[in-house]
Design an enzyme around this catalytic site. Structure first.
Site, mmCIF file in Angstrom:
data_model
loop_
_atom_site.group_PDB
_atom_site.id
_atom_site.type_symbol
_atom_site.label_atom_id
_atom_site.label_comp_id
_atom_site.label_asym_id
_atom_site.label_seq_id
_atom_site.Cartn_x
_atom_site.Cartn_y
_atom_site.Cartn_z
ATOM 1 N N GLY A 59 0.835 -1.197 0.000
ATOM 2 C CA GLY A 59 0.000 0.000 0.000
ATOM 3 C C GLY A 59 0.867 1.244 0.000
ATOM 4 O O GLY A 59 2.055 1.172 0.311
ATOM 5 N N CYS A 86 5.279 -6.146 1.661
ATOM 6 C CA CYS A 86 5.660 -4.744 1.624
ATOM 7 C C CYS A 86 4.973 -3.962 2.751
ATOM 8 O O CYS A 86 5.281 -4.184 3.908
ATOM 9 C CB CYS A 86 5.364 -4.179 0.228
ATOM 10 N N TYR A 87 4.002 -3.109 2.444
ATOM 11 C CA TYR A 87 3.301 -2.408 3.530
ATOM 12 C C TYR A 87 2.711 -3.431 4.505
ATOM 13 O O TYR A 87 2.702 -3.215 5.719
ATOM 14 C CB TYR A 87 2.184 -1.533 2.944
ATOM 15 N N GLU A 184 4.203 -11.031 -6.257
ATOM 16 C CA GLU A 184 3.127 -11.217 -7.243
ATOM 17 C C GLU A 184 3.463 -10.674 -8.619
ATOM 18 O O GLU A 184 2.782 -10.979 -9.587
ATOM 19 C CB GLU A 184 1.820 -10.566 -6.741
#
Ligand code: XMP
Length: 525
Positions: A59, A86-87, A184
């Site tokens: 995000g 990540c976020y 992804e």
């Protein structure tokens, strides 16, 4: 939330540009998943959905900002495997007792990282990293400003990159996994293995297939539409066709298709569409032959954008006129795909430059006061083809090259006349026949003929000819955004040119367009 008997995976979306790709990777593994925005996901929501595992997406926000998005704290007490990306990794660290710091984007010691990076292993983390590091460091795709500076209790580091000392972390006791990069995306070539390992750890059976998607999509359509009438614009392309057939399966005669024939279709195309949908599938179909109207308005127009705008506007007017004849219609079905959804906002967040005003019916629902049904909104093009196959559409139809909304108008640079369209249709049919005969159709993303606004001198028999020149176009591409010309053999090109000149009156010169995109575009206008 959709009722399904499959094992479910919940993706909590924190607003990453690529959250949909997580879903795509999971669907490739036959895992049923749902993406829900973090604002909607409470602890009760999770209990009710009862997923087998949860993924926290990336995000744009910073967990160091007060009030930034979080996962429900109870999630971490539910005994579910969790993967943070990540976020999502930073959220896990922050909520589980670690620390995250803002990254410096430039200057010495910067910890922000964007783009390609290489992760080195650090110990073994077999359930998650099975099949990783077999040939040394793994390429991954990073996109982060902040970074983890202290691990949450229970976590260990299993992979590091130059700017991400905590690139791969896990608490193996609790099946919590957290990575700094994006497994992804295409640029993390081994990313799919990571998802495969995660869903194996979580015990997914991998039983969600296109057949299952079809059942669920049908149930959703029935729930949304109830006993109301639905209109569907049919273009003859794969997306609108699959939409129509799916809807017909869901609601039968409550569906009416409107096929606007603007007189700019390929040879026999209108007949084929009408025969297939009306006669074969028994779908209620209005065949609106409006070619006189369109060709009349286009008469004398040669500017590409003017032509596109005329067609776009008329299409909406005509569609509305015919749709108004359907009593009690409350819904408009559209074959919107996931790329259409993401392409509407550019990466910079602002409107992107208009190269061509694409023909679409975006403004229709508001203008007509209709609600939208978009059963393909979450699918990628190849998934739509798989669904079409599942619905029994002939393979030759599913594999058809894309055809643009403005049709032959943009393959006829300059003024459009019925004469030129007639010549173009014949030449195009010969060209496609050649491509099929040589077994090349499926290797090519799109192939067509453009008739050029120029006549050239030739000699046939003992006589002089003064006829049109045409250009053959054939490109390879993955998504139409970039493209390269197809390297036909000289034999193929020579044979095709001869056939076109011999079989199509009005053309005496054939050229092959070898422009890539960019700098060219695929269509000529
Ligand atoms: P260009 O010519 O922009 O085309 O390189 C990229 C892809 O988009 C198709 N195309 C369109 N499709 N409405 C459509 O539905 C349009 O107005 C339109 N213009 C181009 C083109 O055929 C190619 O596949």
């Amino acid at each position: 939330m959709t009722d399904t008997s499959h094992d479910r995976l919940l993706i909590i979306d924190f607003g990453s540009q690529v959250t949909q790709l997580i879903a795509r990777r999971l669907r490739e593994l036959n895992v049923y998943c749902e993406i829900h925005p973090y604002q909607n996901v409470t602890a009760d929501f999770i209990r009710e959905m009862s997923p087998r595992a949860v993924i926290l997406s990336g995000g744009p926000d910073s967990v160091t900002r007060e009030g930034s998005p979080r996962a429900p704290q109870d999630l971490f007490e539910m005994g579910l495997p969790v993967l943070g990306i990540c976020y999502g990794q930073q959220v896990m660290m922050e909520q589980l007792g670690g620390r995250v710091e803002g990254g410096k984007i430039s200057g010495g010691g910067g910890t922000a990282e964007f783009g390609r990076a290489y992760v080195e292993p650090n110990g073994t983390c077999d359930p998650l990293l099975f099949g990783w590091f077999l040939d040394g460091p793994e390429q991954v795709w990073m996109s982060h400003g902040d970074h983890v500076s202290k691990l949450a209790p229970g976590f260990e580091v299993y992979g590091t990159s130059p700017n991400a000392p905590y690139a791969i972390t896990a608490d193996l006791e609790r099946n919590f996994f957290a990575v700094q990069f994006h497994p992804e995306v295409h640029h993390t070539p081994n990313g799919k293995t990571l998802y495969e390992n995660f869903v194996r750890v979580a015990g997914f059976k991998g039983d969600w297939t296109m057949g299952a998607y079809r059942e669920e999509a049908i149930a959703k359509i029935r729930e949304q539409v109830g006993d109301k009438q639905v209109i569907c614009g049919l273009s003859g392309g794969v997306d609108s066709s699959v939409t129509a057939i799916l809807l017909h399966e869901a609601i039968g005669d409550q569906l009416t298709c409107v096929f606007v024939d603007h007189g700019l279709l390929r040879q026999n195309e209108a007949d084929e569409v009408v025969t297939m949908f009306r006669d074969h599938y028994n779908i209620k179909l209005i065949h609106a032959d409006e070619s006189d109207l369109f060709l009349g308005e286009l008469d004398g127009q040669s500017d590409p954008e003017t032509k596109r705008k005329i067609i776009g506007k008329l299409f909406i007017d005509v569609f509305q006129k015919h749709a108004d004849t359907i009593d009690g219609a409350e819904f408009l079905a559209q074959g919107t795909l996931y790329p259409d959804v993401i392409e509407s906002v550019s990466f910079s967040g602002g409107p992107s430059v208009t190269i061509k005003s694409h023909h679409n019916v975006g403004g229709l629902p508001e203008k007509m006061g209709l609600k939208l049904v978009e059963p393909l909104r979450e699918l990628f093009k190849d998934e739509v083809r798989a669904l079409g196959h599942e619905l029994g559409l002939p393979a030759s139809f599913i594999g058809r090259h894309p055809f643009p909304g403005p049709g032959l108008a943009i393959r006829c640079p300059g003024e459009i006349t019925r004469e030129k369209l007639g010549i173009l249709r014949k030449a195009d049919a010969v060209y496609i026949d050649q491509i099929r005969k040589h077994g090349l159709y499926d290797e090519i993303w799109q192939a067509f003929v453009a008739i050029l606004p120029v006549r050239t001198v030739g000699v046939m028999g003992d006589g002089r000819t003064y006829d049109y020149a045409c250009a053959l176009r054939a490109v390879t591409s993955v998504d139409g955004m970039t493209a390269d010309y197809y390297p036909f053999s000289h034999e193929f090109l020579g044979e095709t040119a001869t056939r076109i000149i011999n079989e199509v009156g009005g053309i005496n010169r054939v050229t092959y367009d070898i422009t890539s995109k960019p700098p060219g575009t695929i269509e000529w206008e």
